[in-house]
Design a protein around this motif. Structure first.
Motif, mmCIF file in Angstrom:
data_model
loop_
_atom_site.group_PDB
_atom_site.id
_atom_site.type_symbol
_atom_site.label_atom_id
_atom_site.label_comp_id
_atom_site.label_asym_id
_atom_site.label_seq_id
_atom_site.Cartn_x
_atom_site.Cartn_y
_atom_site.Cartn_z
ATOM 1 N N SER A 231 -5.841 -22.546 22.772
ATOM 2 C CA SER A 231 -5.055 -21.517 22.084
ATOM 3 C C SER A 231 -3.929 -21.015 22.983
ATOM 4 N N GLU B 155 -3.940 -19.067 34.740
ATOM 5 C CA GLU B 155 -5.112 -19.910 34.556
ATOM 6 C C GLU B 155 -6.035 -19.731 35.755
ATOM 7 N N ALA C 246 -14.345 -32.402 20.767
ATOM 8 C CA ALA C 246 -14.609 -33.574 19.924
ATOM 9 C C ALA C 246 -13.513 -33.760 18.876
#
Ligand SMILES: Cc1cc2nc3c(=O)[nH]c(=O)nc-3n(C[C@H](O)[C@H](O)[C@H](O)COP(=O)(O)OP(=O)(O)OC[C@H]3O[C@@H](n4cnc5c(N)ncnc54)[C@H](O)[C@@H]3O)c2cc1C
Lengths: 570, 195
Positions: A24, A43, A125
């Protein structure tokens, strides 16, 4: 000296700050930098550069010393992450080890994390489905939690915006409960999946089987070449990082794109400890960061702050952002911050065999599966539990090798395997109901290495979840049996919440400041220049894999923030 | 976009990549496995013989000796199994000669090909008269079973997942390029577990 401070403060001042470079946060950064905002992405993890920092990506299976298995010692020391199916010898370096970042489990909770450039977007995934109004209207219709402040039409253009850029392979199925998107060519169903699809379509008017919609490039190659990405080569080794950029990750897509604008500053090893609130200005002015290595504190400033640290870490940062105005955490006037956390129930699965279509096999690998959209309680309440479940569905030819005996006989058997029946399987993805009693908060005493309180997680299943598991197994058994599948076996693996890796809520959206934290633009009601656009914002969970919705929220909110800044509203 | 352009584009994208050299398990890890499991050279020879009994080397197709499967078994035992599993395995290994002497009168290392095969089959088929070593305190039938069965499992794995099998015999494609869900099986077509 004074001047130096001013200069230094200037250097630490940006138009926008984004906390977290994952799925996001990458989207917020892309939108801001494209619109010309000087953007700082903070980060906490190390840098993982696309291509360069994928050390295992081109290894052959026999080049993995333990053929994919993680060492016993690592598994024993890190039982939580070791339970994640994707934690393997070739991917383990992209996962947080339990020991590195402890948290408190008031109730058992498997918290799976990736702290690095791109967060968990390297590891996912890649299943992406849109919500429909049946999902957004759920809480209001069924009278649990608060009403979503938006509907499908508010998010639809942003779904399109995101899908086009990330690249989504899918089929236009024309289902009103799972709206179609901007699709690249779909991947193929296997012969048995196609058979099951046809059978179910004939037998039930409320159920369908479709090929998964997944964030892989299967067409429009020139467009994606501009991002430096190529088509999916079906290696199905995605979690190593893709040397072709065939699937979407922040690393391969949004972050390099943002960097090219010249407006992006990325700082790694930067742990956001809290958001700074200025009472006189009535808004947030920046963030306080602890350097992960030196432990030094630094402040950065901006007009607008996006919190995208992943659902539970976003809760942690807000809870830890206390001030005289907000003693219980930023924006937390109603005491609901950290509450109504929910997830997806993945406990049950079913498998079986099919003895038909034996003249066919499959070829190559498919980084995707079949999908069964939710069919329970979609249009009206029809069962004794609330909401429903979606499910995965896949079927492949079983290859049978006789492992008996030793010597030449065994060797010969190993070299001459035979096709067995088709093996079919499905797993559930159930909606869970957010409750005040499922919450996260800060541990009053224990702190991490950076002086930040440990997060305490207290999330449990309830009777609704148990009833749903029972129904899923009954319905899927019936569907399998009616298709002529045999050797059916069902299983509840009793996994604890969290392993679905779809944890959501705690900073929910809503119409009223009294009962929610965020407004319809994902701004904190009480501090509108702080936006939350990751899983923390989710009012309810429905059954879709959630990340597409987080990305759409991030893009939509970033553009809203740009407009509000222009209007001098922030 | 045609195939040539795709390939060119891919070459550009992967060109800058640091390719990790092919790494067979390193000598050091093998030595450290010897060390930590406390196995002697003599015991390694017994293990090698068991591996070779399970998957013998041959003219046409290589087997355990050719592929150094014993090293794979030791590295896996050392790195990927619990203390309990390791204990049972090493107990079985260390006492294997004694065990075979008590049930068939011959040390495992002295057996010829047929004798060793017959013995291993008997263990696997649970066809052992345990009364012959009832009174010993060094090992149990469970230790022997654990050693033989684990070695068999890892030998099969090491064989099937070897470079030799995965490149020449049942090729694995790192980059398959595509997927088809329904392909007609041809008459007499060989099944490839890595296909
Ligand atoms: C194996 C696996 C399979 C999955 N499959 C799917 C799927 O098929 N479909 C789907 O929709 N979702 C899937 N998910 C979930 C998906 O990965 C997440 O929903 C998504 O990555 C969340 O995005 P995010 O930006 O909120 O968090 P992340 O991508 O986790 O990024 C958060 C970033 O914030 C950083 N951060 C955290 N705290 C701080 C701090 N205090 N200061 C600075 N930085 C901080 C982290 O280091 C991280 O880089 C899967 C996840 C896994 C692991």
């Amino acid at each position: 000296m004074a001047n130096l401070n001013i200069d230094s403060r200037k250097e630490r001042t940006f138009d926008a700050i984004v906390i977290g470079s994952g799925m996001s946060g990458g989207w917020a950064a892309k939108e801001f930098t494209e619109k010309g905002l000087k953007t700082l992405v903070l980060e906490r993890g190390r840098e993982v550069k696309h291509l360069q920092d994928y050390p295992t990506t081109n290894l052959q299976p026999y080049e993995l010393e333990h053929r994919g298995k993680v060492k016993q010692k690592i598994r024993e020391d890190n039982p939580v992450v070791a339970r994640c199916y994707a934690f393997r010898e070739d991917t383990q370096h992209f996962f947080v080890k339990d020991q590195e970042h402890p948290y408190v489990q008031e109730e058992p909770f498997d918290w799976i994390r990736g702290y690095q450039t791109g967060g968990k977007s390297l590891l996912w995934a890649r299943q992406v489905q849109r919500w429909s109004d049946y999902d957004f209207e759920g809480p209001d219709r069924d009278g649990f939690v608060v009403d979503w402040p938006i509907r499908y039409k508010d998010l639809a253009p942003w779904y399109s915006h995101v899908e086009k850029f990330v690249g989504v392979s899918g089929n236009k199925d024309g289902l009103d409960n799972l709206p179609d998107g901007e699709f690249l060519p779909p991947m193929e169903l296997t012969a048995v999946e196609q058979y099951f699809k046809n059978h179910i379509a004939e037998k039930y008017d409320d159920r369908s089987i479709i090929i998964g919609r997944c964030a892989h490039i299967t067409g429009n190659f020139e467009y994606y070449a501009k991002q430096g990405r190529g088509g999916c080569q079906h290696r199905n080794l995605c979690q190593r990082g893709c040397p072709f950029g065939g699937y979407f990750s922040s690393n391969s897509s949004t972050l390099p794109w943002a960097e090219k604008t010249g407006n992006l500053t990325m700082r790694h090893h930067s742990v956001v400890e809290s958001i700074i609130y200025d009472e006189k200005k009535g808004k947030a002015t920046g963030v306080r960061v602890i350097d992960a290595n030196t432990k030094e504190a630094v402040e950065y400033y901006a007009k607008v702050i996006f919190v995208n640290a992943s659902a539970l870490n976003t809760n942690l940062i807000l809870l830890n952002s206390t001030s005289d105005r907000f003693p219980e955490g930023l924006g937390n006037d109603n005491g609901l911050l950290g509450k109504y956390v929910a997830f997806h129930n993945y406990r049950a699965r079913i498998s079986g065999e099919y003895d038909g279509l034996l003249e066919y096999r499959t070829e190559g690998r498919r980084p995707n599966g079949g999908y069964i959209p939710r069919f329970r309680n979609v249009r009206r309440q029809e069962t004794d539990f609330l909401r429903g479940y979606a499910a995965g569905f896949s079927g492949f030819r079983k290859i049978h090798t006789d492992h008996s005996g030793v010597g030449e006989e065994l060797k010969n058997q190993l070299l001459n395997p035979e096709y067995g029946p088709w093996r079919v399987g499905s797993h559930m993805m159930g909606e869970t109901i957010p409750k005040e009693s499922n919450y996260v908060n800060l541990d009053p005493e224990q702190k991490d290495e950076w002086g930040i309180p440990l997060l305490n997680v207290s999330v449990k299943y309830d009777d609704n979840d148990e009833a749903m598991i029972k129904d899923y197994l009954e319905q899927l058994t019936e569907m399998f049996e009616s298709a002529g599948f045999t050797n059916i076996s069902v299983r509840d693996d009793h996994r604890v919440p969290g392993l679905d890796i779809h944890e959501m809520g705690g900073v929910r959206m809503g119409k009223e400041p009294e009962t929610s934290l965020l407004n319809k633009w994902n701004q904190l009601h009480a501090c509108p220049n702080v936006y939350v656009t990751d899983g923390a914002c989710m009012t309810s969970t429905s059954t879709q894999n959630p990340s597409l919705t987080y990305m759409a929220f991030a893009a939509r909110s970033a553009n809203h923030a740009v407009d509000e800044l222009k209007k001098m509203n922030l | 976009m045609n195939r040539r352009t795709v390939l060119k584009q891919l070459a550009v994208m992967t060109g800058g990549m640091v390719l990790v050299p092919s790494c067979d398990f390193s000598r050091n890890d093998i030595l450290s496995a010897y060390d930590q499991l406390k196995v002697t050279q003599g015991e390694v020879n017994i293990l090698a013989k068991l591996c070779e009994t399970i998957i013998p080397s041959g003219e046409a197709i290589k087997g355990a000796d050719d592929l150094h499967i014993k090293d794979f078994v030791l590295v896996m035992m050392n790195d990927c199994y619990s203390k309990d599993d390791q204990m049972a395995f090493t107990k079985g290994l260390k006492n294997f000669n004694t065990f075979t002497r008590s049930v068939s009168g011959k040390s495992f290392e002295d057996m010829d090909k047929d004798e060793s095969k017959e013995l291993v089959l008997k263990v696997l088929n649970k066809d052992i008269d345990t009364s012959k070593f009832e009174n010993n305190e060094e090992y149990t039938m469970e230790d022997i079973n654990s050693f033989v069965n684990r070695t068999k499992q890892l030998t099969v794995q090491g064989f099937m997942a070897s470079e030799y099998i995965m490149t020449g015999i049942m090729p694995y494609q790192l980059v398959p390029g595509g997927f088809s869900g329904k392909v007609k099986i041809k008459e007499g077509e060989k099944v490839n577990v890595n296909g």
